[in-house]
Design a protein around this motif. Structure first.
Motif, PDB file in Angstrom:
ATOM      1  N   ASP A 166      -2.101  15.661   2.487  1.00 11.02           N
ATOM      2  CA  ASP A 166      -2.423  14.444   1.745  1.00 11.02           C
ATOM      3  C   ASP A 166      -3.917  14.347   1.473  1.00 11.02           C
ATOM      4  O   ASP A 166      -4.338  13.876   0.426  1.00 11.02           O
ATOM      5  CB  ASP A 166      -1.960  13.204   2.503  1.00 11.02           C
ATOM      6  N   LEU A 167      -4.737  14.800   2.418  1.00 12.66           N
ATOM      7  CA  LEU A 167      -6.186  14.726   2.243  1.00 12.66           C
ATOM      8  C   LEU A 167      -6.702  15.736   1.230  1.00 12.66           C
ATOM      9  O   LEU A 167      -7.736  15.512   0.607  1.00 12.66           O
ATOM     10  CB  LEU A 167      -6.891  14.951   3.587  1.00 12.66           C
ATOM     11  N   THR A 168      -5.999  16.851   1.065  1.00 16.12           N
ATOM     12  CA  THR A 168      -6.468  17.876   0.132  1.00 16.12           C
ATOM     13  C   THR A 168      -5.884  17.703  -1.265  1.00 16.12           C
ATOM     14  O   THR A 168      -6.337  18.361  -2.194  1.00 16.12           O
ATOM     15  CB  THR A 168      -6.126  19.295   0.648  1.00 16.12           C
ATOM     16  N   ALA A 169      -4.917  16.827  -1.413  1.00 17.36           N
ATOM     17  CA  ALA A 169      -4.330  16.590  -2.730  1.00 17.36           C
ATOM     18  C   ALA A 169      -5.332  15.849  -3.610  1.00 17.36           C
ATOM     19  O   ALA A 169      -6.084  15.000  -3.124  1.00 17.36           O
ATOM     20  CB  ALA A 169      -3.044  15.772  -2.597  1.00 17.36           C
ATOM     21  N   PRO A 170      -5.362  16.167  -4.896  1.00 15.08           N
ATOM     22  CA  PRO A 170      -6.282  15.453  -5.784  1.00 15.08           C
ATOM     23  C   PRO A 170      -5.930  13.974  -5.874  1.00 15.08           C
ATOM     24  O   PRO A 170      -4.767  13.600  -5.823  1.00 15.08           O
ATOM     25  CB  PRO A 170      -6.091  16.132  -7.141  1.00 15.08           C
ATOM     26  N   ASP A 171      -6.934  13.171  -5.989  1.00 19.18           N
ATOM     27  CA  ASP A 171      -6.754  11.727  -6.120  1.00 19.18           C
ATOM     28  C   ASP A 171      -6.426  11.418  -7.574  1.00 19.18           C
ATOM     29  O   ASP A 171      -7.260  11.621  -8.459  1.00 19.18           O
ATOM     30  CB  ASP A 171      -8.040  11.007  -5.696  1.00 19.18           C
ATOM     31  N   PRO A 172      -5.214  10.939  -7.867  1.00 20.35           N
ATOM     32  CA  PRO A 172      -4.827  10.695  -9.265  1.00 20.35           C
ATOM     33  C   PRO A 172      -5.624   9.572  -9.910  1.00 20.35           C
ATOM     34  O   PRO A 172      -5.656   9.464 -11.126  1.00 20.35           O
ATOM     35  CB  PRO A 172      -3.344  10.343  -9.180  1.00 20.35           C
ATOM     36  N   THR A 173      -6.307   8.740  -9.132  1.00 19.28           N
ATOM     37  CA  THR A 173      -7.082   7.645  -9.693  1.00 19.28           C
ATOM     38  C   THR A 173      -8.531   8.045  -9.952  1.00 19.28           C
ATOM     39  O   THR A 173      -9.281   7.290 -10.545  1.00 19.28           O
ATOM     40  CB  THR A 173      -7.075   6.426  -8.761  1.00 19.28           C
ATOM     41  N   HIS A 174      -8.922   9.247  -9.522  1.00 18.22           N
ATOM     42  CA  HIS A 174     -10.294   9.700  -9.692  1.00 18.22           C
ATOM     43  C   HIS A 174     -10.520  10.172 -11.133  1.00 18.22           C
ATOM     44  O   HIS A 174      -9.760  10.946 -11.672  1.00 18.22           O
ATOM     45  CB  HIS A 174     -10.607  10.851  -8.717  1.00 18.22           C
ATOM     46  N   ARG A 175     -11.579   9.676 -11.722  1.00 18.19           N
ATOM     47  CA  ARG A 175     -11.930  10.108 -13.084  1.00 18.19           C
ATOM     48  C   ARG A 175     -13.210  10.932 -13.007  1.00 18.19           C
ATOM     49  O   ARG A 175     -14.162  10.557 -12.353  1.00 18.19           O
ATOM     50  CB  ARG A 175     -12.157   8.917 -13.991  1.00 18.19           C
TER      51      ARG A 175
END
Length: 58
Positions: free
Chosen positions: A45-54
């Motif tokens: 979960d920590l290494t997954a990309p943050d979908p809210t990050h632009r």
């Protein structure tokens, strides 16, 4: 108690021992695999990309 300092979900797992016995071989046979599974999941979960990050379009 500790719940005031915690965030997120808390899962309860019954282990037939006292708190002081939790690090003995029998209880650790039950606790260890579950803890390992949870830590692997948390690490993913920590290494997954943050979908809210632009990205900054610079």
């Amino acid at each position: 108690m500790a719940s005031r300092m915690m965030r997120g979900r808390v899962d309860h797992h019954d282990v037939p021992c006292t708190h002081g016995q939790m690090t003995r071989p029998g209880p650790l046979d039950r606790i260890g695999p579950e803890l390992a599974r949870r830590l692997r999941t948390a690490a993913l979960d920590l290494t997954a990309p943050d979908p809210t990050h632009r990205r900054n379009p610079a």
